[in-house]
Design an enzyme around this catalytic site. Structure first.
Site, PDB file in Angstrom:
ATOM      1  N   LEU A  39       0.867  -1.219   0.073  1.00 23.46           N
ATOM      2  CA  LEU A  39       0.234   0.065  -0.033  1.00 23.46           C
ATOM      3  C   LEU A  39       0.804   1.266   0.132  1.00 23.46           C
ATOM      4  O   LEU A  39       0.285   2.386  -0.321  1.00 23.46           O
ATOM      5  CB  LEU A  39      -0.923   0.112   1.033  1.00 23.46           C
ATOM      6  CG  LEU A  39      -1.901  -1.199   1.309  1.00 23.46           C
ATOM      7  CD1 LEU A  39      -2.641  -1.034   2.745  1.00 23.46           C
ATOM      8  CD2 LEU A  39      -2.714  -1.042   0.137  1.00 23.46           C
ATOM      9  N   GLY A  40       2.148   1.399   0.572  1.00 23.36           N
ATOM     10  CA  GLY A  40       2.785   2.321   0.680  1.00 23.36           C
ATOM     11  C   GLY A  40       4.011   2.199   1.566  1.00 23.36           C
ATOM     12  O   GLY A  40       4.134   0.969   2.175  1.00 23.36           O
ATOM     13  N   GLY A  87       6.260   4.489   4.703  1.00 25.23           N
ATOM     14  CA  GLY A  87       6.646   5.510   5.690  1.00 25.23           C
ATOM     15  C   GLY A  87       7.974   5.326   6.554  1.00 25.23           C
ATOM     16  O   GLY A  87       8.671   4.398   6.024  1.00 25.23           O
ATOM     17  N   PRO A  90       7.460  -0.528   5.220  1.00 24.88           N
ATOM     18  CA  PRO A  90       6.259  -0.786   4.312  1.00 24.88           C
ATOM     19  C   PRO A  90       5.130  -1.093   4.900  1.00 24.88           C
ATOM     20  O   PRO A  90       4.914  -1.607   5.960  1.00 24.88           O
ATOM     21  CB  PRO A  90       6.751  -1.880   3.229  1.00 24.88           C
ATOM     22  CG  PRO A  90       7.693  -2.694   4.246  1.00 24.88           C
ATOM     23  CD  PRO A  90       8.346  -1.565   5.153  1.00 24.88           C
ATOM     24  N   ASP A 134       2.992  13.883  15.246  1.00 23.12           N
ATOM     25  CA  ASP A 134       3.189  13.839  13.732  1.00 23.12           C
ATOM     26  C   ASP A 134       2.063  13.686  13.034  1.00 23.12           C
ATOM     27  O   ASP A 134       2.013  13.069  12.207  1.00 23.12           O
ATOM     28  CB  ASP A 134       3.921  12.321  13.343  1.00 23.12           C
ATOM     29  CG  ASP A 134       4.906  12.338  12.193  1.00 23.12           C
ATOM     30  OD1 ASP A 134       4.762  13.510  11.446  1.00 23.12           O
ATOM     31  OD2 ASP A 134       5.119  11.268  11.441  1.00 23.12           O
TER      32      ASP A 134
END
Length: 846
Positions: free
Chosen positions: A536-537, A539, A543, A655
């Site tokens: 999905l992505g 950060g 992953p 954050d």
């Protein structure tokens, strides 16, 4: 009479005596409509104030066929025969016009600066009765229906009608209380349909934690909406959730206050909540086509809604015959009364609990543990609960088990642990949307059902053995193949030597958090061996993969990056924090996995991924009209308010940004990524860190430059996010304008030049409420002020978003407008500021 007051005759006065009186009282001069009453003016019969947007009107009226006269507020463009009077000034002291009156009744501002209602003999019938330091005051009727008394010198609001509700709650008004000041705001019904004096029914919010919606008939409980779970009152199954019901509950434990508001994003859509003289609470909407009101919700609507109709330990089911029955393990207190349909006496326990017989001897022998719990599903939870702030679901059961006085417990998402140590009152069986209640019963009561359970289990086991034999061979071969794949895969994995948290320590933290542990084999299957198609992505943590568990549930699996020096610490922090937090606007952690060098977190899967995938995409952001954006803003604000003030742990996120806001199927926001979050003591306001981590562009100045963080650090990040939602632009992108370092400076300059509308995202210009967007821009600038003390708290921000309080003027943010237009400086900025795609750290990358 001075100019500025409109003369008109409300339809309520169209009877001959008052027509004659009105015409005699009205001067011949022509006056224009105004929303303001000054000390040189007065309002008499036939004159009104009209709000600037011509939504509300204030003046004299006579309800129905009554002979009494009142001053009140009503909707300006609604016919009188279906009119709703949303506020009445002199409901306890009506005016009676007599032939001896020397002058008409009037509403004026007296020499002491207070609003006064005078009768025909010039006697004060009603007054605002507040302390006014100067006599320079005016009264203003707002488009929210709020009549305010203001000091023209200081600009302070001295008094407002919203603080003194009658029988109607309009959007923007608040119901609730402040336990420190003793203030109470409740709805009180009219005595009759033609008599506004206070009736016998009162509706409000209780001061307990969590608060409940309640209605009383005099001093007796009459209807209960149940406790608030963050989105709704759980005792109202058809209330709707989140943004669909339009309600907000704003608790502030430090201030000792809790207030309920009803809001609507469409100011042209009239919606009010009315408490009728017969004790029915209704939400009504105005239908412009048929020129009448329609009811969207009302309560009570069936006998089971009446408080305690079945007595202690009696459960009410509107579809049952009879509607009342005793909960399992209990019998009617009076069989004769029960047969006659008189259930108020309730029920009593059939078999005494073991722990009640001989507590000392049973405790030593361990037999007290034989008492167990029976699960009742889809229930309206009882009244008189105790809230255990720090207990999770298993701790809740353990607490109740170890306390013989505890008769039941429940663990509700959004609330937490609730226990009962007295007769269970006002229980109702819902057909949907109820909660699980775990009732304490003696072993003998549980055993009868356990015999049947054992029979079913035995039968199922014997049947299963027949199938199991044929299945085992295929399963053995499949597991052998999977084990070989996993061993080959693990050979390629090399964990960074700088990992500062051991596997044993993490295991201890997982066990202490009581978070479900999901086997690594199951995660491999769920993610198809972490295939790239499921990714999905990625950060700063590592992953994230989409997966599907054995039961078909879709999940998002966050896998610790082997190269992340902070990863293990973040992993531990997220387990400890998020497993203890329960709120509709926080992402839900379903479980975790620690096996070998692998550390994974399993979350609920968000279909629409993160906010930044919509907001900063040229094509997708069209899907975010202003209504959706404002819903997202409100949800984020409520989630932060929970973290800062209302959770069992006082949490600073550190954050907050668009990529850490996930969106569910209905575009409801959920705050995620608590790896950098920190907890505070209740009395602690500020903390320092030598390790500044987060994302450039969202960091507050005091945190970025000095390592100081507090609640106001999150408020700054929220302000940045708010301006991004309005504009559709990233804060740290300087490509949209050559003069400004970031979005904050651009927004400030536009507002300072009265060009704030230029900031609005062009894709929603035609669909948004410009007033609301401008207000959000204003709130955003208040949140990003340089000094933390100047920024509002999140509880204040929520009030601001609900239009509850006026907005002060923001101070100009520093380092936002580029003083020199040289290419070198812009180049520097490009190097310094990230594009908010990944979290960055001032000291170390993330």
């Amino acid at each position: 009479m001075g100019n500025g007051i409109q003369y008109r005759i409300p339809s309520a006065f169209l009877s001959f005596p008052f027509l004659l009186f009105v015409f005699l009282a009205i001067p011949s001069q022509h006056c224009t409509a105004s929303d303001t009453l000054t000390q040189s003016q007065q309002i008499s019969v036939g004159q009104t104030l009209i709000s600037s947007g011509q939504i509300f009107e204030l003046g004299f009226f006579i309800p129905g066929n009554s002979s009494k006269q009142y001053v009140g507020i009503w909707y300006e463009n609604i016919p009188i025969h279906v009119q709703k009077f949303v506020w009445v000034a002199n409901r306890e002291n009506p005016l009676t016009v007599t032939a001896t009156d020397s002058a008409p009744s009037s509403l004026t501002i007296g020499k002491d600066g207070n609003l006064r209602l005078l009768d025909g003999m010039n006697n004060t019938v009603w007054s605002t009765n507040v302390s006014v330091h100067s006599n320079n005051s005016i009264a203003v009727l707002s488009d929210r229906g709020d009549l305010t008394l203001k000091d023209t010198v200081s600009g302070l609001i001295l008094w407002e009608s919203f603080n003194y509700p009658c029988d109607a709650l309009v959007p923007g008004m608040m119901l609730g209380m402040n336990t420190k000041t003793g203030e109470k705001r409740v709805l009180s019904s009219w005595l009759t349909a033609e008599d506004p004096s206070p009736g016998k029914f009162v509706c409000g919010i209780t001061p307990e934690t969590p608060p409940q919606g309640f209605m009383w008939n005099g001093s007796r409980p009459y209807y209960r909406g149940g406790p608030w779970d963050g989105w709704r009152f759980i005792g109202i199954p058809d209330m709707g959730q989140g943004y669909t019901n339009g309600f907000n509950l704003l608790p502030d434990h430090q201030q000792g206050s809790v207030y309920l508001t009803m809001d609507t994003n469409n100011t042209s859509h009239l919606k009010i909540m009315i408490l009728t003289p017969t004790g029915t609470l209704k939400i009504v909407h105005w239908d412009e086509q048929v020129k009448n009101w329609y009811v969207s919700w009302q309560a009570p609507i069936n006998p089971c809604d009446i408080y305690g109709v079945c007595g202690p330990y009696g459960v009410c089911n509107k579809d049952g015959t009879p509607i009342c029955e005793c909960v399992k393990g209990f019998v009617p207190n009076s069989t004769e009364d029960w047969r006659k349909g008189n259930w108020a006496g309730g029920c009593v326990r059939k078999t005494e609990l073991l722990c009640q017989k001989n507590t000392s001897s049973l405790a030593s022998s361990g037999k007290a543990q034989n008492d167990g719990f029976w699960k009742l599903s889809d229930m309206k939870l009882p009244d008189h609960f105790k809230y255990l702030y720090y207990e999770d679901s298993s701790g809740c059961q353990q607490w109740c088990s170890s306390n013989c006085a505890c008769v039941a417990y429940a663990f509700v998402t959004g609330i937490g642990c609730m226990v009962w140590d007295r007769g269970l009152m006002d229980i109702q069986q819902f057909s949907f949307s109820g909660n699980d209640l775990f009732l304490r019963l003696s072993y003998s009561e549980l055993g009868k059902d356990k015999k049947n359970e054992k029979f079913v289990i035995s039968f199922t086991t014997i049947s299963g053995v027949v199938l199991l034999g044929g299945f085992m061979y295929g399963l053995h071969k499949w597991r052998a193949n999977e084990r070989l794949k996993r061993e080959n895969w693990r050979k390629d994995f090399d964990m960074d030597d700088t990992m500062d948290t051991s596997r044993d320590t993490l295991q201890e933290n997982v066990q202490s958090s009581e978070l479900p542990i999901i086997g690594f084999d199951k995660i491999l299957v769920a993610t198809d061996n972490f295939s790239t198609t499921n990714k999905l992505g990625e950060g700063g943590f590592g992953p994230v993969y989409k997966g599907k568990l054995e039961d078909g549930q879709e999940v998002a699996v966050k896998r610790l990056s082997r190269h992340s020096g902070q990863g293990a610490e973040e992993f531990k922090n997220e387990i400890i924090l998020i497993s203890k937090l329960q709120h509709r606007n926080l992402v839900r952690l379903l479980g975790c996995c620690i096996e070998g060098e692998e550390k994974l977190l399993v979350y609920e899967y968000m279909t629409n991924k993160s906010l930044d995938t919509f907001l900063f995409d040229a094509t997708k952001r069209v899907q975010l009209d202003w209504v959706k954006r404002f819903h997202i803003i409100e949800g984020i604000a409520r989630g932060l308010l929970y973290l800062h003030r209302d959770s069992c742990l006082r949490v600073i996120h550190r954050d907050l940004k668009a990529s850490n806001i996930l969106l569910d199927d209905d575009m409801n926001p959920k705050i995620s990524d608590f790896g950098l979050a920190r907890t505070f003591q209740v009395t602690q306001e500020l903390a320092n860190t030598h390790r500044v981590v987060g994302t450039f562009g969202y960091m507050s100045p005091e945190y970025a430059m000095g390592g100081l963080f507090s609640e106001k650090s999150d408020v700054f990040s929220f302000g940045v996010l708010l301006l991004e939602m309005v504009s559709g632009m990233r804060n740290t992108s300087i490509h949209y304008h050559e003069t400004y370092l970031n979005l904050l400076g651009y927004a400030w300059e536009l507002c300072n030049e009265s060009r704030a509308s230029d900031l609005v995202d062009e894709v929603m210009v035609d669909s948004c409420s410009l007033f609301e967007v401008m207000r959000c821009t204003h709130i955003g600038l208040l949140c990003v002020q340089d000094y933390a003390a100047d920024r509002p708290t999140m509880s204040t921000v929520v009030l601001m978003l609900s239009h509850e309080i006026d907005l002060p003027h923001p101070k100009q943010p520093t380092f936002t407008i580029q003083g020199l237009s040289n290419a070198d400086l812009r180049s520097q900025c490009n190097k310094i500021f990230s594009m908010n795609k990944e979290s960055l750290s001032i000291v170390e990358g993330r």
